[in-house]
Scaffold this motif. Structure first.
Motif, PDB file in Angstrom:
ATOM      1  N   PHE A  39       0.824  -1.514  -0.126  1.00 22.69           N
ATOM      2  CA  PHE A  39      -0.285  -0.005   0.171  1.00 22.69           C
ATOM      3  C   PHE A  39       0.832   1.681   0.134  1.00 22.69           C
ATOM      4  O   PHE A  39       0.047   2.386   0.255  1.00 22.69           O
ATOM      5  CB  PHE A  39      -0.797   0.421   1.635  1.00 22.69           C
ATOM      6  N   THR A  40       2.576   1.230   0.212  1.00 23.07           N
ATOM      7  CA  THR A  40       3.327   2.432  -0.436  1.00 23.07           C
ATOM      8  C   THR A  40       3.552   2.514  -2.083  1.00 23.07           C
ATOM      9  O   THR A  40       4.115   1.526  -2.138  1.00 23.07           O
ATOM     10  CB  THR A  40       4.485   1.885   0.914  1.00 23.07           C
ATOM     11  N   PRO A  41       3.257   3.620  -2.489  1.00 24.09           N
ATOM     12  CA  PRO A  41       3.168   4.350  -3.948  1.00 24.09           C
ATOM     13  C   PRO A  41       5.152   3.619  -4.208  1.00 24.09           C
ATOM     14  O   PRO A  41       5.438   3.915  -3.011  1.00 24.09           O
ATOM     15  CB  PRO A  41       2.949   5.424  -4.177  1.00 24.09           C
ATOM     16  N   ASP A  42       5.304   3.418  -5.466  1.00 18.22           N
ATOM     17  CA  ASP A  42       6.494   3.218  -5.631  1.00 18.22           C
ATOM     18  C   ASP A  42       7.218   4.959  -5.892  1.00 18.22           C
ATOM     19  O   ASP A  42       6.305   5.639  -5.971  1.00 18.22           O
ATOM     20  CB  ASP A  42       6.704   2.338  -6.166  1.00 18.22           C
ATOM     21  N   ALA A  43       8.607   4.171  -5.652  1.00 19.81           N
ATOM     22  CA  ALA A  43       9.645   6.020  -5.948  1.00 19.81           C
ATOM     23  C   ALA A  43       8.814   6.982  -7.239  1.00 19.81           C
ATOM     24  O   ALA A  43       8.829   7.253  -7.831  1.00 19.81           O
ATOM     25  CB  ALA A  43      10.584   5.804  -6.278  1.00 19.81           C
ATOM     26  N   ASP A  44       8.382   5.843  -8.350  1.00 15.89           N
ATOM     27  CA  ASP A  44       7.993   6.445  -9.967  1.00 15.89           C
ATOM     28  C   ASP A  44       6.613   6.731  -9.592  1.00 15.89           C
ATOM     29  O   ASP A  44       6.502   7.813 -10.125  1.00 15.89           O
ATOM     30  CB  ASP A  44       7.889   5.400 -10.632  1.00 15.89           C
ATOM     31  N   ALA A  45       5.888   6.107  -8.683  1.00 20.99           N
ATOM     32  CA  ALA A  45       4.656   6.715  -8.652  1.00 20.99           C
ATOM     33  C   ALA A  45       4.793   8.288  -8.091  1.00 20.99           C
ATOM     34  O   ALA A  45       3.717   8.972  -8.070  1.00 20.99           O
ATOM     35  CB  ALA A  45       3.318   5.900  -7.928  1.00 20.99           C
ATOM     36  N   ILE A  46       5.687   8.219  -7.102  1.00 20.06           N
ATOM     37  CA  ILE A  46       5.258   9.215  -6.296  1.00 20.06           C
ATOM     38  C   ILE A  46       5.967  10.403  -6.951  1.00 20.06           C
ATOM     39  O   ILE A  46       5.725  11.663  -6.821  1.00 20.06           O
ATOM     40  CB  ILE A  46       6.350   9.538  -4.829  1.00 20.06           C
ATOM     41  N   GLU A  47       7.036   9.985  -7.624  1.00 19.19           N
ATOM     42  CA  GLU A  47       7.904  11.534  -8.753  1.00 19.19           C
ATOM     43  C   GLU A  47       6.774  11.318  -9.783  1.00 19.19           C
ATOM     44  O   GLU A  47       6.362  13.098  -9.862  1.00 19.19           O
ATOM     45  CB  GLU A  47       8.953  10.492  -9.357  1.00 19.19           C
ATOM     46  N   ASP A  48       6.075  11.317 -10.603  1.00 22.57           N
ATOM     47  CA  ASP A  48       4.257  10.811 -11.697  1.00 22.57           C
ATOM     48  C   ASP A  48       3.487  12.097 -10.657  1.00 22.57           C
ATOM     49  O   ASP A  48       3.510  13.261 -10.652  1.00 22.57           O
ATOM     50  CB  ASP A  48       4.484   9.977 -11.601  1.00 22.57           C
ATOM     51  N   ALA A  49       3.065  11.182  -9.369  1.00 22.02           N
ATOM     52  CA  ALA A  49       1.973  12.494  -8.694  1.00 22.02           C
ATOM     53  C   ALA A  49       2.998  14.191  -8.238  1.00 22.02           C
ATOM     54  O   ALA A  49       1.672  15.479  -7.858  1.00 22.02           O
ATOM     55  CB  ALA A  49       1.764  11.871  -7.027  1.00 22.02           C
ATOM     56  N   ARG A  50       4.285  14.244  -8.538  1.00 20.53           N
ATOM     57  CA  ARG A  50       4.577  15.709  -7.182  1.00 20.53           C
ATOM     58  C   ARG A  50       4.629  16.414  -9.424  1.00 20.53           C
ATOM     59  O   ARG A  50       4.776  17.624  -8.679  1.00 20.53           O
ATOM     60  CB  ARG A  50       6.392  15.592  -7.340  1.00 20.53           C
ATOM     61  N   GLU A 106      -8.596  19.373 -11.908  1.00 24.61           N
ATOM     62  CA  GLU A 106      -8.479  18.551 -10.445  1.00 24.61           C
ATOM     63  C   GLU A 106      -8.376  16.751 -10.115  1.00 24.61           C
ATOM     64  O   GLU A 106      -7.689  16.953  -8.866  1.00 24.61           O
ATOM     65  CB  GLU A 106      -9.555  18.935  -9.922  1.00 24.61           C
ATOM     66  N   ALA A 107      -9.292  16.080 -10.371  1.00 28.40           N
ATOM     67  CA  ALA A 107      -9.232  14.894 -10.461  1.00 28.40           C
ATOM     68  C   ALA A 107      -7.890  14.440 -10.119  1.00 28.40           C
ATOM     69  O   ALA A 107      -7.649  13.239  -9.537  1.00 28.40           O
ATOM     70  CB  ALA A 107     -10.044  13.891 -11.398  1.00 28.40           C
ATOM     71  N   LEU A 108      -6.904  14.593 -11.713  1.00 29.81           N
ATOM     72  CA  LEU A 108      -5.700  14.224 -11.000  1.00 29.81           C
ATOM     73  C   LEU A 108      -4.993  14.453  -9.974  1.00 29.81           C
ATOM     74  O   LEU A 108      -4.102  14.491  -9.028  1.00 29.81           O
ATOM     75  CB  LEU A 108      -5.231  13.914 -12.318  1.00 29.81           C
ATOM     76  N   ALA A 109      -5.332  15.290 -10.015  1.00 29.59           N
ATOM     77  CA  ALA A 109      -4.470  16.414  -8.161  1.00 29.59           C
ATOM     78  C   ALA A 109      -5.247  15.475  -7.886  1.00 29.59           C
ATOM     79  O   ALA A 109      -4.408  15.308  -6.300  1.00 29.59           O
ATOM     80  CB  ALA A 109      -4.904  18.031  -8.053  1.00 29.59           C
ATOM     81  N   VAL A 110      -6.249  15.353  -7.275  1.00 28.80           N
ATOM     82  CA  VAL A 110      -6.670  14.623  -6.089  1.00 28.80           C
ATOM     83  C   VAL A 110      -6.192  13.036  -6.011  1.00 28.80           C
ATOM     84  O   VAL A 110      -5.941  12.201  -5.337  1.00 28.80           O
ATOM     85  CB  VAL A 110      -8.930  13.959  -5.959  1.00 28.80           C
ATOM     86  N   SER A 111      -6.115  12.807  -7.267  1.00 25.57           N
ATOM     87  CA  SER A 111      -5.312  11.001  -7.172  1.00 25.57           C
ATOM     88  C   SER A 111      -3.767  11.425  -6.440  1.00 25.57           C
ATOM     89  O   SER A 111      -2.823  10.625  -6.212  1.00 25.57           O
ATOM     90  CB  SER A 111      -5.402  10.350  -8.053  1.00 25.57           C
ATOM     91  N   ALA A 112      -3.377  12.385  -6.889  1.00 22.02           N
ATOM     92  CA  ALA A 112      -1.531  12.820  -6.786  1.00 22.02           C
ATOM     93  C   ALA A 112      -1.127  12.796  -5.192  1.00 22.02           C
ATOM     94  O   ALA A 112      -1.054  12.053  -5.111  1.00 22.02           O
ATOM     95  CB  ALA A 112      -1.138  13.915  -7.375  1.00 22.02           C
ATOM     96  N   ARG A 113      -1.621  14.155  -4.784  1.00 25.56           N
ATOM     97  CA  ARG A 113      -2.610  14.175  -3.400  1.00 25.56           C
ATOM     98  C   ARG A 113      -2.634  12.492  -2.354  1.00 25.56           C
ATOM     99  O   ARG A 113      -2.004  12.712  -1.380  1.00 25.56           O
ATOM    100  CB  ARG A 113      -3.419  14.841  -2.336  1.00 25.56           C
ATOM    101  N   ARG A 114      -2.918  11.354  -2.775  1.00 29.69           N
ATOM    102  CA  ARG A 114      -3.641  10.801  -1.966  1.00 29.69           C
ATOM    103  C   ARG A 114      -1.983   9.356  -2.314  1.00 29.69           C
ATOM    104  O   ARG A 114      -1.840   9.040  -1.624  1.00 29.69           O
ATOM    105  CB  ARG A 114      -4.589  10.026  -2.924  1.00 29.69           C
ATOM    106  N   VAL A 115      -1.351  10.177  -3.069  1.00 26.47           N
ATOM    107  CA  VAL A 115      -0.698   8.896  -3.954  1.00 26.47           C
ATOM    108  C   VAL A 115       0.629   9.418  -2.688  1.00 26.47           C
ATOM    109  O   VAL A 115       1.416   8.722  -2.014  1.00 26.47           O
ATOM    110  CB  VAL A 115       0.015   8.879  -5.287  1.00 26.47           C
ATOM    111  N   LEU A 116       1.138  11.024  -2.524  1.00 23.11           N
ATOM    112  CA  LEU A 116       1.902  11.511  -2.001  1.00 23.11           C
ATOM    113  C   LEU A 116       1.725  11.461  -0.290  1.00 23.11           C
ATOM    114  O   LEU A 116       2.667  11.322   0.604  1.00 23.11           O
ATOM    115  CB  LEU A 116       1.836  12.915  -2.321  1.00 23.11           C
ATOM    116  N   ALA A 117       0.482  11.281   0.305  1.00 24.29           N
ATOM    117  CA  ALA A 117      -0.620  11.393   1.446  1.00 24.29           C
ATOM    118  C   ALA A 117       0.394   9.658   2.094  1.00 24.29           C
ATOM    119  O   ALA A 117       0.891   9.444   3.045  1.00 24.29           O
ATOM    120  CB  ALA A 117      -1.111  11.374   1.429  1.00 24.29           C
ATOM    121  N   LYS A 118       0.806   8.702   0.549  1.00 20.98           N
ATOM    122  CA  LYS A 118       0.534   7.302   1.067  1.00 20.98           C
ATOM    123  C   LYS A 118       2.387   7.276   1.775  1.00 20.98           C
ATOM    124  O   LYS A 118       2.636   6.179   1.817  1.00 20.98           O
ATOM    125  CB  LYS A 118       0.085   6.554   0.044  1.00 20.98           C
TER     126      LYS A 118
END
Length: 280
Positions: A226-237, A263-275
């Motif tokens: 349930f922890t996003p990998d480095a690529d997912a975190i970088e993409d969210a940023r 904004e829909a993708l922003a919501v998803s990106a914020r959730r990835v960074l929170a996790k």
């Protein structure tokens, strides 16, 4: 601060050794159980033990209590005790069947800062997940309890996780509509094996935020899944940076790597960074 619940370990409040082992673990949150793991004769002593553990550990880590169901003789005493625990993260209300169950728990917690989680484990609770999730602003998360739910439905045990897809999607939709986290119930084994990991990857891909586990051996895998990998975190940023630049320029949308961002993708990106927030 958002409380992550990637891997939540459940331990009986009445067993000091197991409770302390859980509290020393890497779990994002520990839930001390006053319900299923405690016999009626030991409810009062377990409540006292839980209060002492919360006072000792709660300032430094997330500790919640699963109380007894709201219609049991012990619920009011459980909630009264919880309202007096400043270090308690939340109360997990089992067998949450109606919005009124959550509202009654909310009322009894009074002016305390203690939050609520709802454990949905009956057909009625699943059916009314939408109204339950919206019942109170004190609610932080909703969970699925497969064992009691399966027994109520007459469903055979040991079926693949995908057989629960309709239930999982209905709870997920209810939680997201209400803006609360959605946590998977425990896999009813204690092994960190392929069956466990496959089940948790399935709910992660559906959109769940984390899972309960009933044995410390499963924690590391749960947290990793349930922890996003480095690529997912970088993409969210990068998504959020692109949207911030677009907003500064007066644009409502942005483009990144051939994708239109909004904004829909922003919501998803914020959730990835929170996790994926770095552990302290």
């Amino acid at each position: 601060m958002v409380q992550r619940r990637r891997g939540v370990l459940v331990a009986p409040a009445s067993d000091d050794r197991k409770a302390r082992k859980a509290l020393a673990s890497i779990a994002d949150e520990v839930v001390l159980d006053l319900e299923d793991a405690v016999t009626p004769a030991n409810k009062d002593s377990a409540r006292t033990a839980a209060a002492e553990l919360v006072a000792e550990f709660g300032a430094d880590r997330a500790v919640s209590l699963r109380i007894n169901a709201i219609d049991t003789p012990w619920a009011s005493d459980d909630l009264a005790a919880c309202a007096q625990m400043p270090n308690l993260t939340s109360v997990v209300l089992p067998k949450a069947d109606t919005p009124g169950d959550l509202q009654e728990a909310d009322k009894q917690l009074g002016d305390s800062a203690v939050r609520l989680q709802a454990l949905l484990e009956t057909p009625r609770g699943i059916r009314d997940a939408g109204t339950i999730c919206a019942a109170t602003d004190r609610l932080d998360a909703v969970l699925i309890g497969y064992a009691d739910l399966g027994a109520s439905l007459g469903r055979a045990s040991g079926l693949p996780m995908r057989t629960w897809h309709v239930v999982q999607d209905s709870v997920l939709l209810a939680a997201r509509a209400a803006g609360v986290d959605v946590i998977d119930g425990p896999h009813l084994t204690i092994a960190d094996d392929d069956a466990f990991r496959d089940a948790k990857r399935w709910v992660r891909d559906l959109g769940f935020d984390g899972t309960w586990v009933i044995h410390p051996a499963q924690l590391a895998s749960a947290i990793e899944i349930f922890t996003p990998d480095a690529d997912a975190i970088e993409d969210a940023r990068r998504v959020l940076e692109a949207l911030e630049k677009a907003a500064a320029a007066g644009a409502g949308a942005a483009e990144l790597d051939g994708r239109m961002l909004d904004e829909a993708l922003a919501v998803s990106a914020r959730r990835v960074l929170a996790k994926g927030a770095v552990d302290e």
